[in-house]
Design a protein around this motif. Structure first.
Motif, short mmCIF file in Angstrom:
data_model
loop_
_atom_site.label_atom_id
_atom_site.label_comp_id
_atom_site.label_asym_id
_atom_site.label_seq_id
_atom_site.Cartn_x
_atom_site.Cartn_y
_atom_site.Cartn_z
N ILE A 188 0.85 -1.20 0.00
CA ILE A 188 0.00 0.00 0.00
C ILE A 188 0.88 1.24 0.00
O ILE A 188 1.81 1.36 0.80
N ILE A 189 0.56 2.17 -0.90
CA ILE A 189 1.32 3.41 -1.06
C ILE A 189 0.40 4.58 -0.75
O ILE A 189 -0.66 4.74 -1.36
N TRP A 241 -0.76 -7.52 -5.01
CA TRP A 241 -1.62 -6.34 -5.03
C TRP A 241 -0.82 -5.08 -4.71
O TRP A 241 -0.13 -5.01 -3.69
N ILE A 242 -0.93 -4.08 -5.58
CA ILE A 242 -0.40 -2.74 -5.28
C ILE A 242 -1.60 -1.80 -5.26
O ILE A 242 -2.34 -1.69 -6.23
N ILE A 243 -1.76 -1.12 -4.12
CA ILE A 243 -2.90 -0.24 -3.88
C ILE A 243 -2.37 1.13 -3.49
O ILE A 243 -1.48 1.23 -2.63
N THR A 244 -2.88 2.18 -4.11
CA THR A 244 -2.48 3.54 -3.76
C THR A 244 -3.63 4.26 -3.06
O THR A 244 -4.81 3.97 -3.31
N MET A 245 -3.29 5.21 -2.20
CA MET A 245 -4.27 6.11 -1.60
C MET A 245 -3.75 7.53 -1.67
O MET A 245 -2.65 7.84 -1.22
N GLY A 287 1.77 -1.19 -12.94
CA GLY A 287 0.74 -2.17 -12.63
C GLY A 287 0.03 -1.96 -11.31
O GLY A 287 -0.26 -2.93 -10.60
N VAL A 288 -0.28 -0.70 -10.95
CA VAL A 288 -1.10 -0.45 -9.77
C VAL A 288 -2.50 -1.02 -10.02
O VAL A 288 -3.12 -0.73 -11.04
N ASP A 289 -2.99 -1.82 -9.10
CA ASP A 289 -4.26 -2.51 -9.31
C ASP A 289 -5.46 -1.66 -8.91
O ASP A 289 -6.49 -1.66 -9.60
#
Length: 436
Positions: A235-236, A278-282, A323-325
């Motif tokens: 998570i970023i 999984w790569i997830i950004t906020m 490839g951010v999901d």
């Protein structure tokens, strides 16, 4: 003398514009947790208005006494308002925790202790299913979703809270008293599970100083941007605000962008992406939205999407390349789920299963937790890339079930906790390979 003191207290209580100073209390308040990135650790943060030691006593629950203690440091923080109010923000990181074990704790010092709270140390490794509450834009006034979030948290529904920017409206208001009040209100949630944050536009006053002082996110960038691993996800959290408040230094945009590139490169090494696919950004301000206002996301050449003129440091191409999901946003006071999207083109996995092996990242905007600015309306006709739009107060739940399946649902507080939207995001190939 006592009569004069009583009169002064009465006047301060009923005539707040007198802006009376608080007594220099050493009692802890505004207690909240954050995850430092190590499942054997947890950080406890709290505030006092007088100098005091920074101590947490804790022990396994149930039944055990506070058999251990940890010490930390207090940072003197002077608010930028005209009163220059002073407070002390205490940070203590507990170490040597057993992943998955419940602990009881209280924080403070011999001059004043908090009540006892419970938390569960996060599990180790990638083979487990973390559960999240996700929302942004919750204020001190009209935090409508907070009671339901508190009930959920006390029932053990979440491992982590993700607050995607905009706190209190605003942390600095009334010489930072509004920030104090907000952090007291969220304590019943934030003292039980890690409360992970990113900055929004309402945090910008005095160079984001109230935000940077009050929250304790991992990394060395004072909570402005950071990343961490949990279960099968990386998570970023990053700042969209560096693009809009350039008076604080345009170099911040370049610095954050370079950090994002490096972080995404590491997260995409074959070993890392296999373990945590999984790569997830906020980030606070979305790239796309179909709200009826003039925010950045309503512009075709969104600054967040395309970067500073001429197209420097844009985030859409960067997140697509690596490839951010899933991209989590707030700022718009509504809920909107988009089809898999890149450069205004929809890349559904298939007609029947658009979120199974999609050809582009998925965007979700969840900024309707509740604040004094009420809800934001949508344009009458949804854009072709907009899948679902809901104009209710509420918040999002997310559970990463395993390395291929992720569940998202939207809870409407207006409809008494009804789940009003839900999707399975399924990816059998991690990373940008899935776009091919």
């Amino acid at each position: 003398m006592r009569g004069l003191q009583a009169l002064a207290c009465f006047l301060c209580l009923w005539l707040p514009w007198l802006q009376c100073d608080e007594p220099a209390s050493t009692g802890p308040e505004q207690v909240h947790l954050s995850y430092p990135g190590d499942p054997t650790s947890m950080t406890v943060t709290w505030t006092t208005f007088g100098q005091a030691d920074s101590v947490v006593v804790f022990g396994p629950d149930p039944g055990a006494a506070f058999t251990r203690s940890a010490r930390g440091q207090a940072m003197k923080f002077v608010d930028g308002g005209k009163l220059a109010r002073t407070m002390f923000v205490h940070r203590v990181t507990l170490s040597g925790l057993l992943p998955g074990q419940r602990y009881a704790y209280r924080c403070g010092s011999p001059t004043g202790w908090s009540r006892a709270y419970l938390f569960q140390a996060l599990l180790n490794g990638s083979d487990w299913s973390p559960r999240f509450a996700v929302f942004g834009d919750m204020g001190n006034v009209n935090p409508q979703s907070l009671p339901r979030l508190q009930r959920d948290t006390e029932m053990g529904l979440y491992d982590v809270i993700l607050h995607v920017g905009d706190f209190a409206y605003d942390l600095h208001t009334d010489n930072a008293r509004v920030g104090d009040s907000f952090l007291r209100k969220i304590e019943p949630v934030a003292a039980l599970v890690p409360y992970m944050t990113c900055p929004g536009n309402h945090e910008q006053k005095y160079n984001f100083s109230n935000y940077r002082a009050r929250f304790s996110m991992p990394g060395g960038t004072e909570s402005l941007w950071y990343s961490w691993d949990v279960g099968p996800a990386h998570i970023i959290s990053f700042s969209t605000e560096v693009y809009f408040f350039l008076e604080y230094g345009q170099d911040l945009v370049a610095e954050q962008f370079r950090w994002l590139v490096k972080d995404l490169q590491v997260a995409n090494t074959p070993e890392r992406r296999k373990e945590r696919p999984w790569i997830i950004t906020m980030g606070h301000r979305p790239m796309y939205c179909s709200n009826n206002d003039h925010d950045d996301c309503t512009q075709h050449e969104s600054v967040v999407r395309q970067g500073l003129d001429p197209h420097r440091y844009g985030l859409e191409d960067l997140f697509y390349k690596y490839g951010v999901d899933l991209e989590l946003w707030a700022h718009e006071h509504s809920y909107e789920r988009l089809w898999p999207l890149y450069n205004y083109k929809v890349y559904n996995g298939s007609t029947k299963a658009p979120y199974t092996n999609p050809g582009a990242p998925v965007h979700v905007i969840t900024g309707s937790a509740g604040c004094q600015e009420q809800l934001d309306p949508f344009v009458p006709e949804p854009r072709e890339w907009s899948a679902v739009r809901i104009e209710d107060y509420g918040y999002t739940r997310m559970q990463i079930f395993n390395q291929t399946h992720l569940w998202l649902e939207q809870v409407s507080d207006d409809q008494k906790g009804k789940v009003v939207d839900g999707i399975w995001l399924i990816k059998q190939r991690p990373g940008a390979k899935a776009w091919q």
